[in-house]
Each structure stands twice: as structure tokens, then as C-alpha cells.
Design an enzyme around this catalytic site. Structure first.
Site, PDB file in Angstrom:
ATOM      1  N   PRO A 114       3.890  13.102   9.563  1.00  0.00           N
ATOM      2  CA  PRO A 114       4.787  13.934  10.381  1.00  0.00           C
ATOM      3  C   PRO A 114       4.510  13.748  11.868  1.00  0.00           C
ATOM      4  CG  PRO A 114       3.969  15.180   8.518  1.00  0.00           C
ATOM      5  CD  PRO A 114       3.241  13.871   8.498  1.00  0.00           C
ATOM      6  N   CYS A 115       5.588  13.593  12.633  1.00  0.00           N
ATOM      7  CA  CYS A 115       5.434  13.185  14.033  1.00  0.00           C
ATOM      8  C   CYS A 115       5.319  14.353  15.003  1.00  0.00           C
ATOM      9  CB  CYS A 115       6.626  12.317  14.437  1.00  0.00           C
ATOM     10  SG  CYS A 115       8.224  13.178  14.322  1.00  0.00           S
ATOM     11  N   GLN A 116       5.548  15.589  14.539  1.00  0.00           N
ATOM     12  CA  GLN A 116       5.627  16.715  15.475  1.00  0.00           C
ATOM     13  C   GLN A 116       4.344  16.888  16.282  1.00  0.00           C
ATOM     14  OE1 GLN A 116       6.503  16.768  12.338  1.00  0.00           O
ATOM     15  NE2 GLN A 116       8.581  17.569  12.137  1.00  0.00           N
TER      16      GLN A 116
END
Length: 413
Positions: A114-116
Site C-alpha cells: 500500500p502506497c499511502q
């Protein structure tokens, strides 16, 4: 050529690898995305067995999803592992993959955590969480998979912000990541790739890391040369929306328009029997609709309306000094700006370019901007669908990534 699909999301990166590679298992923590993956695996099984008519009946609401799953072997339905990758689940995930491999080897691992955690959006707000945000170090589990299965290659995708992200010690994380990947026995290179340069109707910059076993030290360079050769002209929003009907805020219209194009048929609607699905637009209050029309009309003239340029009677936020791009329309004649998961919360950044329709884009329109074909169905709600689409790797790009990998591997004598 067996591959393992980590942090799969709705399967955007996965989609590109289906032609040349065999996906052993997907690993994904979000339930709705797992249901989408399960349905997509079923689609391919039905296609291979001349049963696509059943799938199209499901899309048109004449057949239940359960009826589809009754036709699909358990081995296909169980390829998706709905689990968060962490210390508690890792052993069981390995055990499931080992059972599905049946003593076969793995040639590749694909996926991106996940890039958040790395995104520049909200970075200041998230700074205090760095010491406890486990998402920052999910790449270490990726390395655990490399150490266990020793694939020939891996493809790791993430946001550009990873390059500038600093950890809790205020040190750049990316050099540490590279060091750890190399410590696992992999040479690697990375590039910032703009999806628009590969035929995706969206400006979307992402970092692609390609790694190969140390014995194949030239593979990363070959891979990016192969990928570079696949660039093509940019697709516009107008081209991407060809064949989709006009509708207004709050409406659903799952009937194709009469217009079509060879490009739309090649990418989105290869089979004329595909029913249109998920072409649903959010309802909006009167105030937002007034703003949408102003913003869309201004965009037609090449102007982006800032929040503090609106009439005072339309302003609902007290802060008129920051976040002034609260409302943003698409342009017919350009690729879209980056589709992000926030579209699940509101569509203010993705106003349809036609002021007369006066709405934000539908789920299907967002899917097209991400390069998903029209036969791709997203479970299990409008909000979940938008989230999955916003987080995805565009399949138009992933197909080129997979082909570049395949061409690179073919150089082995």
C-alpha cells in the site's frame, strides 16, 4: 512460468501478467478486492471453457454470482488469499502457496505494498505516525517472499513519493530498501514511469522497481529497454469515454451509446456481447452541482477554477487560503489527471468534462481511465469499487510491463 501476486488489490498489475504467466496465488487484505479477484479468476476460467455467456448474464443481472461460482473449480476460487501480510499470518500464507505450487518453482513475484505511507499527499499530517505505521516496512515481507521462493525476477510498484520519503530517523528510506533487496541476492534498477506514455488515458507517475537474481545482472537494464520501446501516443479522455452514454448526477445508465471507435473496441469492449455495468454516477447536492457546472465550463476554456474564485454564496469551507483545488474537471482533449483512492469519498476532483451532464465520473468511467476493460467487474459497492480502481495499476500499462518481462526472460539461452 509461475508467479506469486502480492498486495494484489483489485488485480490491475495482475491483469497484465495473465497471458504469459501462471498466477499461483493472490495475497490481498481487503475483502472487497479479494471478491473482485475471485470473480476475475472465474471470468478467465469461463472464457477458457467457452462459458462466457454465463458471465455476461451475470453482468446483466440475469444470473447470480453464486451460479457462476458453482461452475468454477474450488482450486480457481481459492487462489485468492484474503489476509494481511504480517508476522502472525506469514507462515500460513507460505503454507497455502506451497500447497498450490505442488513442488513447482516460482519464476517471479509481482506487487507493491500500500502506497499511502509513502505518498506526498498528507505527508505532514502522517509524520507523527512514522514510528508506529507498519505499512512503511511492508517491503520487508516482500523480501521474505524473495528469500523463500528465490524467483528469477520481481516487479515492485509504488508511488513516486517513495523516493523522497524519510523514516522515523529522518533518513531516506529508499536507499535502505535497495540495500536490503540487494542483500537478498537481487540486482535491481528503477524508473519513474508515466502511465500516459504507454497509452493509459491518465497522467500517473509511479516508480517501477525491477529486480533479478544476481546471476542475471543485465536483466534490469534489458527490462527497462524493452518497456521503453512500448511507449505510444497519449489517449485522451474523449477517446476513453467513447461509447459510454450521457447521464446526470445520481443516475445509472448501463446501456452503451451508438457511437464507437476501433480504439474503444480494442481496449475496452472487445466483445460486443459485454453488457455495460457499474455506470453509476453519484448524487450531489445543489450547491456542488452549481460549482461543478462552473468548473466544467471554465475547463472547456482551459482554466482551472480555484476555490477562492467562486462566488461567496457557494463557499462552504472557511479556509480559502489552502486546498484551493478542491474542485477539478477533466479535459476532453487530454489524458485525465491521476485517479486516486480518494475518489471513493467524493468526486470533486473528477468532474465530467461535459457541463451539460453536470456530475462527477461514474465507476465505469473511472475504470476506463485506469485502463480496465468493460468486462472487469468490481465488488461489492460503489465506494469499494472506486477505492479499488484508485489504488490499481492500470492494466494497459501492466500488460506492457509483463511483455517486457517476458521478452527479457526469453533472452536466456
Amino acid at each position: 512460468m509461475n508467479i506469486i501476486d502480492l498486495f494484489s488489490g483489485a488485480g490491475g498489475l495482475t491483469e497484465g501478467f495473465r497471458d504469459q504467466f501462471k498466477i499461483i496465488d493472490h495475497v490481498e487484505k481487503e475483502y472487497a478486492a479479494c471478491e473482485t479477484l475471485k470473480l476475475r479468476d472465474s471470468f478467465y476460467y469461463l472464457e477458457q471453457n467457452d462459458l462466457l455467456d454465463i458471465y455476461f448474464q451475470f453482468l446483466s443481472g440475469r444470473v447470480r454470482e453464486e451460479d457462476i461460482f458453482d461452475l468454477v473449480p474450488e482450486a480457481v476460487l481459492n487462489k485468492t488469499i484474503n489476509a494481511e501480510i504480517n508476522d502472525d499470518t506469514l507462515r500460513d500464507i507460505f503454507k497455502k502457496i506451497d500447497a498450490d505450487l505442488k513442488n513447482q518453482s516460482v519464476i517471479g513475484i509481482i506487487g507493491g505494498p500500500p502506497c499511502q505511507a509513502y505518498s506526498t499527499i498528507g505527508r505532514a499530517r502522517n509524520a507523527a505516525k512514522k514510528s508506529t505505521d507498519e505499512r512503511i516496512f511492508l517491503y520487508k515481507y516482500y523480501i521474505d517472499f524473495l528469500n523463500k521462493y528465490r524467483p528469477l525476477f520481481f516487479v515492485f510498484e509504488n508511488v513516486r513519493g517513495l523516493l523522497s520519503f524519510r523514516d522515523a530517523n529522518n533518513e531516506l528510506l529508499f536507499p535502505k530498501m535497495q540495500y536490503e533487496f540487494r542483500g537478498a541476492g537481487y540486482n535491481l534498477k528503477y524508473r519513474i514511469i508515466n502511465a500516459a506514455d504507454y497509452g493509459v488515458p491518465q497522467v500517473r507517475e509511479r516508480i517501477i522497481i525491477f529486480g533479478a537474481k544476481a546471476d542475471y545482472s543485465d536483466f534490469p537494464e534489458k527490462f527497462f529497454k524493452n518497456l521503453e520501446s512500448m511507449k505510444k501516443r497519449r489517449m485522451t479522455v474523449k477517446e476513453a469515454f467513447t461509447g459510454l452514454p450521457k447521464l446526470h448526477a445520481g443516475e445509472t445508465k448501463n446501456i452503451y451509446a451508438k457511437e464507437t471507435s476501433s480504439l474503444a473496441e480494442e481496449i475496452y469492449r472487445k466483445n460486443k456481447s459485454i453488457p455495460l455495468t457499474e455506470n453509476v454516477s453519484r448524487p450531489n447536492n445543489d450547491n456542488d452541482l452549481k460549482i461543478y457546472k462552473i468548473v466544467a465550463k471554465a475547463k472547456q476554456n482551459g482554466k482551472n477554477i480555484r476555490y477562492n474564485e467562486l462566488d461567496d454564496s457557494l463557499l462552504t469551507h472557511k479556509n480559502t487560503n489552502e486546498f484551493l483545488d478542491r474542485y477539478k474537471a477533466l479535459s476532453w482533449d487530454l489524458p485525465a489527471h491521476t485517479i486516486v483512492a480518494h475518489i471513493a469519498k467524493d468526486g470533486h476532483h473528477f468532474i465530467h468534462p461535459d457541463p451539460e451532464q453536470n456530475r462527477s465520473i461514474t465507476v465505469r468511467e473511472a475504470a476506463r481511465l485506469q485502463g480496465f476493460p468493460d468486462d472487469y467487474y468490481f465488488e461489492n459497492s460503489r465506494t469499494a469499487a472506486f477505492t479499488q480502481i484508485g489504488n490499481a495499476v492500470p492494466p494497459i500499462l501492466s500488460k506492457k510491463i509483463a511483455k517486457a518481462v517476458y521478452l527479457t526472460i526469453k533472452t536466456i539461452s
